[in-house]
Design a protein around this motif. Structure first.
Motif, PDB file in Angstrom:
ATOM      1  N   TYR A 144      50.771 -49.697 -14.888  1.00 30.67           N
ATOM      2  CA  TYR A 144      49.884 -49.747 -16.044  1.00 30.67           C
ATOM      3  C   TYR A 144      50.095 -48.523 -16.940  1.00 30.67           C
ATOM      4  O   TYR A 144      50.128 -48.653 -18.178  1.00 30.67           O
ATOM      5  CB  TYR A 144      48.441 -49.859 -15.567  1.00 30.67           C
ATOM      6  N   ALA A 145      50.245 -47.365 -16.341  1.00 29.33           N
ATOM      7  CA  ALA A 145      50.519 -46.149 -17.123  1.00 29.33           C
ATOM      8  C   ALA A 145      51.795 -46.323 -17.945  1.00 29.33           C
ATOM      9  O   ALA A 145      51.839 -45.940 -19.122  1.00 29.33           O
ATOM     10  CB  ALA A 145      50.623 -44.931 -16.207  1.00 29.33           C
ATOM     11  N   ASP A 146      52.809 -46.926 -17.364  1.00 31.15           N
ATOM     12  CA  ASP A 146      54.061 -47.180 -18.095  1.00 31.15           C
ATOM     13  C   ASP A 146      53.824 -48.152 -19.260  1.00 31.15           C
ATOM     14  O   ASP A 146      54.379 -47.978 -20.338  1.00 31.15           O
ATOM     15  CB  ASP A 146      55.144 -47.736 -17.158  1.00 31.15           C
ATOM     16  N   HIS A 202      52.786 -37.191 -22.927  1.00 27.80           N
ATOM     17  CA  HIS A 202      51.694 -37.519 -23.853  1.00 27.80           C
ATOM     18  C   HIS A 202      50.584 -36.476 -23.759  1.00 27.80           C
ATOM     19  O   HIS A 202      50.400 -35.832 -22.727  1.00 27.80           O
ATOM     20  CB  HIS A 202      51.126 -38.903 -23.548  1.00 27.80           C
ATOM     21  N   GLN A 203      49.823 -36.352 -24.816  1.00 26.71           N
ATOM     22  CA  GLN A 203      48.615 -35.537 -24.813  1.00 26.71           C
ATOM     23  C   GLN A 203      47.458 -36.482 -24.487  1.00 26.71           C
ATOM     24  O   GLN A 203      47.287 -37.498 -25.167  1.00 26.71           O
ATOM     25  CB  GLN A 203      48.412 -34.885 -26.176  1.00 26.71           C
ATOM     26  N   VAL A 204      46.693 -36.152 -23.473  1.00 25.95           N
ATOM     27  CA  VAL A 204      45.648 -37.072 -22.995  1.00 25.95           C
ATOM     28  C   VAL A 204      44.299 -36.366 -22.914  1.00 25.95           C
ATOM     29  O   VAL A 204      44.189 -35.280 -22.361  1.00 25.95           O
ATOM     30  CB  VAL A 204      46.006 -37.655 -21.607  1.00 25.95           C
ATOM     31  N   THR A 205      43.293 -37.019 -23.461  1.00 22.82           N
ATOM     32  CA  THR A 205      41.909 -36.580 -23.348  1.00 22.82           C
ATOM     33  C   THR A 205      41.145 -37.678 -22.624  1.00 22.82           C
ATOM     34  O   THR A 205      41.363 -38.867 -22.898  1.00 22.82           O
ATOM     35  CB  THR A 205      41.298 -36.355 -24.752  1.00 22.82           C
ATOM     36  N   THR A 206      40.268 -37.297 -21.713  1.00 23.37           N
ATOM     37  CA  THR A 206      39.390 -38.270 -21.061  1.00 23.37           C
ATOM     38  C   THR A 206      37.960 -37.972 -21.488  1.00 23.37           C
ATOM     39  O   THR A 206      37.602 -36.821 -21.754  1.00 23.37           O
ATOM     40  CB  THR A 206      39.502 -38.218 -19.526  1.00 23.37           C
ATOM     41  N   LEU A 236      45.509 -41.873 -14.346  1.00 16.40           N
ATOM     42  CA  LEU A 236      46.245 -42.323 -15.536  1.00 16.40           C
ATOM     43  C   LEU A 236      46.540 -41.154 -16.472  1.00 16.40           C
ATOM     44  O   LEU A 236      47.646 -41.038 -17.012  1.00 16.40           O
ATOM     45  CB  LEU A 236      45.449 -43.388 -16.296  1.00 16.40           C
ATOM     46  N   ALA A 237      45.548 -40.292 -16.666  1.00 16.13           N
ATOM     47  CA  ALA A 237      45.732 -39.133 -17.537  1.00 16.13           C
ATOM     48  C   ALA A 237      46.873 -38.258 -17.029  1.00 16.13           C
ATOM     49  O   ALA A 237      47.722 -37.810 -17.820  1.00 16.13           O
ATOM     50  CB  ALA A 237      44.429 -38.338 -17.641  1.00 16.13           C
ATOM     51  N   THR A 256      36.305 -45.510 -11.090  1.00 18.03           N
ATOM     52  CA  THR A 256      36.876 -45.675 -12.427  1.00 18.03           C
ATOM     53  C   THR A 256      37.266 -44.309 -12.998  1.00 18.03           C
ATOM     54  O   THR A 256      38.310 -44.175 -13.635  1.00 18.03           O
ATOM     55  CB  THR A 256      35.903 -46.419 -13.357  1.00 18.03           C
ATOM     56  N   LEU A 257      36.459 -43.301 -12.746  1.00 17.70           N
ATOM     57  CA  LEU A 257      36.817 -41.944 -13.153  1.00 17.70           C
ATOM     58  C   LEU A 257      38.084 -41.491 -12.421  1.00 17.70           C
ATOM     59  O   LEU A 257      38.960 -40.868 -13.022  1.00 17.70           O
ATOM     60  CB  LEU A 257      35.665 -40.976 -12.887  1.00 17.70           C
TER      61      LEU A 257
END
Length: 173
Positions: A166-168, A31-35, A22-23, A15-16
Motif C-alpha cells: 500500500y505504501a508503494d 517523501h515528506q510525511v506529516t501525520t 506508512l509514514a 490505525t495509528l
C-alpha cells in the motif's frame, strides 16, 4: 518527492500504528510525511497527497470521518488521495479487500468522497486493552464470527507486507 498528510481516526491504537508505519515507509522512499489525528488536522493545501485511515468500532467508522470528508471533499477530490480502513473482520481472507470488506462497502455507500485507492487491514484483538463493555461486545462478536474469545487473547491481524504494498501504491499516486 511528495508532501504527504496521513490523517487517522483510531480508537485502540492500531490505525495509528498503521499510520506511523506508512509514514516511516514513505519517508524511507524520500517523501515528506506529516501525520495528524482527525481531531487536529493542519491546512490541507500545504500537502500534495492526502491519506485518511479509520478504524471500525462497534461496526462503524467514527462519525468524525464523515464530517471531515464533508468539510474537505473538494480538496480530497482535487488532490491524489486514498482511504484505508482497519477492522477485525479484515482478518478473514474473504473480507480483506476493499471489494469484499463490508465496512469498506458501507463507507463507500455513505461517503460523498470516492477515492480511487482504497485498502483494508486487519486490526489488533487485545481483550486486556479494552474496557469491560468493549471487551464483552467484542467477545460476543468474535463468538458469532467464530473468532478467538479467550479474555487473554492478544493477536495482531495486520498484514505488514500488505501495508508495504500500500505504501508503494501511495507513493505512485
Amino acid at each position: 518527492m511528495s508532501k504527504f498528510l496521513i490523517i487517522y481516526s483510531s480508537v485502540h491504537g492500531q490505525t495509528l500504528k498503521v499510520t506511523n508505519y506508512l509514514a516511516d515507509k514513505l519517508a524511507q522512499q524520500g517523501h515528506q510525511v506529516t501525520t495528524a489525528s482527525i481531531d487536529d488536522v493542519p491546512a490541507l493545501d500545504e500537502f500534495d497527497k492526502l491519506v485518511l485511515g479509520a478504524s471500525i468500532r462497534h461496526g462503524k467508522h467514527n462519525p468524525s470521518v464523515y464530517d471531515f470528508i464533508t468539510e474537505h471533499q473538494t480538496v480530497l477530490e482535487q488532490k491524489p488521495s486514498s482511504f484505508f480502513s482497519v477492522s477485525l473482520v479484515a482478518r478473514k481472507p474473504a473480507k480483506n479487500t476493499p471489494e469484499t470488506n463490508p465496512y469498506m462497502q458501507a463507507f463507500l455507500a455513505k461517503s460523498q468522497w470516492q477515492p480511487k485507492l482504497l485498502e483494508v487491514f486487519g486490526g489488533n484483538l487485545n481483550y486486556q486493552g479494552y474496557n469491560a463493555m468493549d471487551r464483552n461486545i467484542i467477545r460476543f462478536i468474535m463468538w458469532i464470527t467464530k473468532g478467538p474469545t479467550d479474555a487473554h487473547t492478544n493477536v495482531e491481524y495486520t498484514d505488514w507486507q500488505k501495508v508495504d504494498r500500500y505504501a508503494d501504491q501511495l507513493s505512485a499516486l
